[in-house]
Design a protein around this motif. Sequence first.
Motif, mmCIF file in Angstrom:
data_model
loop_
_atom_site.group_PDB
_atom_site.id
_atom_site.type_symbol
_atom_site.label_atom_id
_atom_site.label_comp_id
_atom_site.label_asym_id
_atom_site.label_seq_id
_atom_site.Cartn_x
_atom_site.Cartn_y
_atom_site.Cartn_z
ATOM 1 N N THR A 1 20.525 28.016 42.443
ATOM 2 C CA THR A 1 21.598 28.305 41.495
ATOM 3 C C THR A 1 22.256 27.049 40.943
ATOM 4 O O THR A 1 22.644 27.019 39.777
ATOM 5 N N ALA A 2 22.383 26.004 41.748
ATOM 6 C CA ALA A 2 22.987 24.759 41.255
ATOM 7 C C ALA A 2 22.122 24.148 40.159
ATOM 8 O O ALA A 2 22.622 23.695 39.124
ATOM 9 N N ILE A 3 20.821 24.162 40.371
ATOM 10 C CA ILE A 3 19.900 23.624 39.366
ATOM 11 C C ILE A 3 19.926 24.489 38.112
ATOM 12 O O ILE A 3 19.856 23.979 36.990
ATOM 13 N N ALA A 4 20.099 25.790 38.272
ATOM 14 C CA ALA A 4 20.179 26.675 37.112
ATOM 15 C C ALA A 4 21.408 26.362 36.262
ATOM 16 O O ALA A 4 21.346 26.407 35.030
ATOM 17 N N LEU A 5 22.524 25.998 36.893
ATOM 18 C CA LEU A 5 23.724 25.635 36.137
ATOM 19 C C LEU A 5 23.500 24.335 35.361
ATOM 20 O O LEU A 5 23.867 24.237 34.184
ATOM 21 N N VAL A 6 22.900 23.349 35.996
ATOM 22 C CA VAL A 6 22.601 22.081 35.305
ATOM 23 C C VAL A 6 21.668 22.345 34.128
ATOM 24 O O VAL A 6 21.872 21.842 33.023
ATOM 25 N N ARG A 7 20.647 23.171 34.342
ATOM 26 C CA ARG A 7 19.712 23.487 33.264
ATOM 27 C C ARG A 7 20.416 24.205 32.122
ATOM 28 O O ARG A 7 20.187 23.905 30.956
ATOM 29 N N GLN A 8 21.284 25.151 32.439
ATOM 30 C CA GLN A 8 22.012 25.866 31.394
ATOM 31 C C GLN A 8 22.835 24.892 30.562
ATOM 32 O O GLN A 8 22.849 24.974 29.332
ATOM 33 N N HIS A 9 23.499 23.966 31.217
ATOM 34 C CA HIS A 9 24.300 22.983 30.480
ATOM 35 C C HIS A 9 23.410 22.100 29.607
ATOM 36 O O HIS A 9 23.725 21.848 28.440
ATOM 37 N N MET A 10 22.290 21.648 30.138
ATOM 38 C CA MET A 10 21.404 20.770 29.360
ATOM 39 C C MET A 10 20.739 21.518 28.201
ATOM 40 O O MET A 10 20.535 20.951 27.132
ATOM 41 N N LEU B 1 29.259 23.621 42.532
ATOM 42 C CA LEU B 1 28.910 22.571 41.578
ATOM 43 C C LEU B 1 29.797 22.643 40.340
ATOM 44 O O LEU B 1 30.312 21.626 39.873
ATOM 45 N N GLN B 2 29.999 23.832 39.797
ATOM 46 C CA GLN B 2 30.825 23.975 38.593
ATOM 47 C C GLN B 2 32.253 23.504 38.861
ATOM 48 O O GLN B 2 32.851 22.819 38.023
ATOM 49 N N ASN B 3 32.797 23.814 40.018
ATOM 50 C CA ASN B 3 34.142 23.352 40.369
ATOM 51 C C ASN B 3 34.207 21.833 40.414
ATOM 52 O O ASN B 3 35.162 21.226 39.914
ATOM 53 N N VAL B 4 33.197 21.197 40.983
ATOM 54 C CA VAL B 4 33.163 19.733 41.061
ATOM 55 C C VAL B 4 32.995 19.127 39.671
ATOM 56 O O VAL B 4 33.672 18.152 39.322
ATOM 57 N N LEU B 5 32.103 19.679 38.854
ATOM 58 C CA LEU B 5 31.889 19.162 37.500
ATOM 59 C C LEU B 5 33.167 19.267 36.673
ATOM 60 O O LEU B 5 33.522 18.336 35.939
ATOM 61 N N GLU B 6 33.866 20.382 36.776
ATOM 62 C CA GLU B 6 35.053 20.606 35.960
ATOM 63 C C GLU B 6 36.223 19.710 36.349
ATOM 64 O O GLU B 6 37.122 19.483 35.545
ATOM 65 N N GLN B 7 36.224 19.153 37.564
ATOM 66 C CA GLN B 7 37.283 18.230 37.966
ATOM 67 C C GLN B 7 37.287 16.970 37.110
ATOM 68 O O GLN B 7 38.322 16.331 36.956
ATOM 69 N N SER B 8 36.142 16.602 36.554
ATOM 70 C CA SER B 8 36.016 15.386 35.758
ATOM 71 C C SER B 8 36.239 15.633 34.272
ATOM 72 O O SER B 8 36.120 14.711 33.473
ATOM 73 N N LEU B 9 36.526 16.870 33.893
ATOM 74 C CA LEU B 9 36.639 17.229 32.480
ATOM 75 C C LEU B 9 38.066 17.631 32.139
ATOM 76 O O LEU B 9 38.828 18.052 33.000
ATOM 77 N N GLU B 10 38.392 17.497 30.863
ATOM 78 C CA GLU B 10 39.678 17.978 30.377
ATOM 79 C C GLU B 10 39.463 18.836 29.142
ATOM 80 O O GLU B 10 38.437 18.705 28.467
ATOM 81 N N LYS B 11 40.419 19.698 28.863
ATOM 82 C CA LYS B 11 40.315 20.563 27.686
ATOM 83 C C LYS B 11 40.546 19.715 26.446
ATOM 84 O O LYS B 11 41.498 18.951 26.366
ATOM 85 N N VAL C 1 10.574 21.169 41.361
ATOM 86 C CA VAL C 1 11.797 21.380 40.593
ATOM 87 C C VAL C 1 11.431 22.246 39.396
ATOM 88 O O VAL C 1 10.375 22.074 38.792
ATOM 89 N N ASN C 2 12.307 23.154 39.060
ATOM 90 C CA ASN C 2 12.075 24.062 37.945
ATOM 91 C C ASN C 2 11.627 23.274 36.708
ATOM 92 O O ASN C 2 12.331 22.377 36.257
ATOM 93 N N PRO C 3 10.461 23.593 36.158
ATOM 94 C CA PRO C 3 9.960 22.862 34.988
ATOM 95 C C PRO C 3 10.893 22.943 33.780
ATOM 96 O O PRO C 3 10.919 22.042 32.959
ATOM 97 N N ARG C 4 11.688 24.022 33.696
ATOM 98 C CA ARG C 4 12.621 24.134 32.571
ATOM 99 C C ARG C 4 13.757 23.127 32.694
ATOM 100 O O ARG C 4 14.385 22.776 31.709
ATOM 101 N N LEU C 5 14.042 22.660 33.900
ATOM 102 C CA LEU C 5 15.008 21.571 34.079
ATOM 103 C C LEU C 5 14.301 20.228 33.976
ATOM 104 O O LEU C 5 14.780 19.312 33.315
ATOM 105 N N GLN C 6 13.158 20.118 34.600
ATOM 106 C CA GLN C 6 12.452 18.836 34.664
ATOM 107 C C GLN C 6 12.093 18.304 33.287
ATOM 108 O O GLN C 6 12.046 17.099 33.068
ATOM 109 N N ARG C 7 11.906 19.173 32.310
ATOM 110 C CA ARG C 7 11.528 18.737 30.961
ATOM 111 C C ARG C 7 12.603 17.904 30.300
ATOM 112 O O ARG C 7 12.339 17.172 29.357
#
Length: 149
Positions: free
Chosen positions: A64-73, A21-31, A107-113
């Motif tokens: 783990t994919a949901i944990a990465l999204v939650r960390q970013h949010m 997921l992180q590899n796919v997300l980073e393809q759309s981003l630039e420094k 779904v993890n409540p910490r993400l769902q919130r």
Amino acid sequence: LPENFSSVTLNFNYYTDSQTLQNVLEQSLEKKAGRTYGPPGNQNLIFFVDDLNMPMVDPYNTQTAIALVRQHMDHHHWYDRSKLIVKDIINCQYVSAMNPSAGSFVVNPRLQRHFSVFAVPFPDSLSLFAIYTTFLDGHLKSFDEEVYK
């Protein structure tokens, strides 16, 4: 979408993990500057996550994919996996959909919130008939009348 918005669709499946997921997300981003990353130019990026609940639940009852999204949010960053430094991610947001008949049903409540949740049932057959008839009628109007009927 307005001109300053763009979107990327992410299709989760059973094998989606945080590294993929992180590899796919980073393809759309630039420094941008320093440790800050974001969408190109002055864009705002919307990640549409389809089948949010599909990734495998590990022995620790996490995805783990949901944990990465939650960390970013939660923190607006994630870590560079090779240099082990923080990458601040700006101007990104998430919209998601879940499959009600497959995957993890919780779904993890910490993400769902972070989401507004809407439950939309599948339309009944009469509604589907009306929807597809409208599309078909609109398409067939350009044909001769004998084909249209």
